[in-house]
Design a protein around this motif. Structure first.
Motif, mmCIF file in Angstrom:
data_model
loop_
_atom_site.group_PDB
_atom_site.id
_atom_site.type_symbol
_atom_site.label_atom_id
_atom_site.label_comp_id
_atom_site.label_asym_id
_atom_site.label_seq_id
_atom_site.Cartn_x
_atom_site.Cartn_y
_atom_site.Cartn_z
ATOM 1 N N ALA A 158 42.111 59.181 3.271
ATOM 2 C CA ALA A 158 42.155 60.210 2.234
ATOM 3 C C ALA A 158 41.701 61.531 2.836
ATOM 4 O O ALA A 158 40.594 61.628 3.378
ATOM 5 N N LEU A 159 42.555 62.573 2.723
ATOM 6 C CA LEU A 159 42.280 63.876 3.326
ATOM 7 C C LEU A 159 42.309 64.966 2.268
ATOM 8 O O LEU A 159 42.938 64.815 1.215
ATOM 9 N N PRO A 160 41.652 66.104 2.525
ATOM 10 C CA PRO A 160 41.666 67.207 1.551
ATOM 11 C C PRO A 160 43.019 67.905 1.463
ATOM 12 O O PRO A 160 43.280 68.629 0.497
ATOM 13 N N ALA A 161 43.896 67.724 2.455
ATOM 14 C CA ALA A 161 45.230 68.318 2.430
ATOM 15 C C ALA A 161 46.215 67.309 3.011
ATOM 16 O O ALA A 161 45.835 66.407 3.762
ATOM 17 N N VAL A 162 47.478 67.473 2.664
ATOM 18 C CA VAL A 162 48.501 66.541 3.134
ATOM 19 C C VAL A 162 48.665 66.660 4.648
ATOM 20 O O VAL A 162 48.770 67.756 5.195
ATOM 21 N N ARG A 163 48.660 65.500 5.294
ATOM 22 C CA ARG A 163 48.930 65.436 6.724
ATOM 23 C C ARG A 163 49.838 64.249 6.954
ATOM 24 O O ARG A 163 49.525 63.129 6.557
ATOM 25 N N GLY A 164 50.979 64.495 7.571
ATOM 26 C CA GLY A 164 51.945 63.420 7.766
ATOM 27 C C GLY A 164 52.648 63.085 6.464
ATOM 28 O O GLY A 164 53.230 63.950 5.818
ATOM 29 N N ARG A 165 52.538 61.844 6.037
ATOM 30 C CA ARG A 165 53.234 61.383 4.840
ATOM 31 C C ARG A 165 52.234 61.096 3.723
ATOM 32 O O ARG A 165 51.215 60.440 3.940
ATOM 33 N N LEU A 166 52.533 61.588 2.508
ATOM 34 C CA LEU A 166 51.699 61.300 1.342
ATOM 35 C C LEU A 166 52.043 59.914 0.812
ATOM 36 O O LEU A 166 53.196 59.604 0.531
ATOM 37 N N LEU A 167 51.015 59.054 0.660
ATOM 38 C CA LEU A 167 51.212 57.711 0.141
ATOM 39 C C LEU A 167 51.061 57.764 -1.382
ATOM 40 O O LEU A 167 49.977 57.565 -1.930
ATOM 41 N N ALA A 168 52.194 58.059 -2.045
ATOM 42 C CA ALA A 168 52.154 58.324 -3.478
ATOM 43 C C ALA A 168 51.652 57.112 -4.272
ATOM 44 O O ALA A 168 50.836 57.256 -5.193
ATOM 45 N N GLU A 169 52.130 55.914 -3.943
ATOM 46 C CA GLU A 169 51.720 54.719 -4.684
ATOM 47 C C GLU A 169 50.222 54.465 -4.545
ATOM 48 O O GLU A 169 49.540 54.161 -5.530
ATOM 49 N N ARG A 170 49.708 54.606 -3.346
ATOM 50 C CA ARG A 170 48.272 54.412 -3.145
ATOM 51 C C ARG A 170 47.457 55.503 -3.833
ATOM 52 O O ARG A 170 46.375 55.238 -4.343
ATOM 53 N N GLN A 171 47.995 56.734 -3.836
ATOM 54 C CA GLN A 171 47.294 57.835 -4.513
ATOM 55 C C GLN A 171 47.158 57.546 -6.004
ATOM 56 O O GLN A 171 46.107 57.779 -6.602
ATOM 57 N N VAL A 172 48.225 57.007 -6.601
ATOM 58 C CA VAL A 172 48.196 56.719 -8.038
ATOM 59 C C VAL A 172 47.251 55.565 -8.351
ATOM 60 O O VAL A 172 46.483 55.610 -9.321
ATOM 61 N N THR A 173 47.294 54.520 -7.533
ATOM 62 C CA THR A 173 46.487 53.326 -7.821
ATOM 63 C C THR A 173 45.006 53.515 -7.493
ATOM 64 O O THR A 173 44.143 52.954 -8.164
ATOM 65 N N ARG A 174 44.723 54.307 -6.477
ATOM 66 C CA ARG A 174 43.327 54.443 -6.057
ATOM 67 C C ARG A 174 42.661 55.715 -6.561
ATOM 68 O O ARG A 174 41.452 55.742 -6.813
#
Length: 285
Positions: free
Chosen positions: A135-151
């Motif tokens: 988890a980073l303060p800004a997007v780096r590489g690819r955003l893991l949208a599913e993990r962002q929503v679940t976690r």
């Protein structure tokens, strides 16, 4: 520390020793018994019966050194193993003969390891891309949208990302670092131990060596154009770690016993197979 020297398949008795509780417990090790037979008598005499393994076992009161019978010396054994592996680590043989005078087999392997690792450092350690997920303060590489929503649903202060980072903390360097740490801890020669400590500190600055499993590493290790120059260093690193692994454990007395032993039967077989392979190549040519 007193040193007892015995030839491969030889026997001897050393009197007048004062074994510690850890020394007495060491002889009960089943793994050690597969390589060398040690027995304490009531009067403090140590009975040693060597087999096909050569090397050194360090106890509190004595160091047991098993020398090869047919290879000529410890350095002669390493020449044979170097040939069997198809390496050129002993290309500076006259210098090594001078530096290695009086060293045990383990210290000779540590010496070869430090010289190869020093070459790697002088030419620059290899780096490769490693995949990271955090988890980073800004997007780096690819955003893991599913993990962002679940976690982290509804939270945008940190974003779950997957990215590739170029790093020196890779298997090639970690294998060397783990072996250098072992050399710095177990080498008896002061100069070899000092070189190992210096190089271990340099490697620890770029990679982690803790919790290293040499058997797992060997299974995953492959060589290609980018890491071919590591082959010699890895050969001595593996030899040191595999030869020391079986006693690098705490005894019942709460102490770690340092030992390093190599199976001569396996070494001779590898050398014979290597010689046969070389002859076959010449005949085909």
């Amino acid at each position: 520390m007193k040193t007892v020297v015995v030839s491969e398949y030889g026997k001897c008795r050393e009197k007048g020793l004062d074994p510690s509780p850890a020394d007495i417990a060491v002889v009960e090790s089943e793994e050690l018994a597969k390589r060398i037979r040690l027995r304490w008598l009531r009067d403090g005499t140590l009975e040693v019966e060597a087999g096909s393994h050569v090397g050194v076992v360090d106890l509190d009161c004595v160091s047991v050194r098993v020398r090869p019978k047919l290879a000529g010396s410890e350095l002669g054994l390493l020449e044979m193993l170097d040939y069997a592996a198809g390496l050129r680590s002993l290309r500076e043989l006259p210098l090594l003969r001078r530096l290695g005078t009086g060293l045990s087999l383990r210290d000779l392997v540590c010496l070869l390891l430090t010289r190869e690792c020093d070459r790697l450092l002088r030419h620059g350690l290899r780096r490769d891309y490693l995949r990271r997920e955090e988890a980073l303060p800004a997007v780096r590489g690819r955003l893991l949208a599913e993990r962002q929503v679940t976690r982290r649903f509804g939270m945008l202060d940190r974003l779950e990302c997957r990215y590739d980072e170029r790093s020196s903390d890779i298997l090639d360097n970690r294998l060397c670092a783990a072996a250098l740490n072992t050399a710095a801890r177990t080498a008896q020669d002061a100069d070899v131990r000092a070189d190992a400590r210096r190089l271990a500190a340099d490697f620890s600055g770029v990679c982690a060596a803790g919790g290293f499993d040499v058997r797992s590493a060997v299974e995953r290790l492959t060589y290609h154009r980018a890491n071919e120059r590591y082959r010699n260093a890895h050969r001595w690193a593996r030899m040191l770690l595999e030869g020391a692994a079986f006693t690098d454990r705490h005894t019942k007395a709460g102490r770690t016993t340092h030992a390093f032993m190599v199976d001569m039967i396996r070494g001779v077989r590898d050398a014979v197979d290597a010689g046969r392979l070389q002859r076959d190549k010449r005949h085909r040519a």
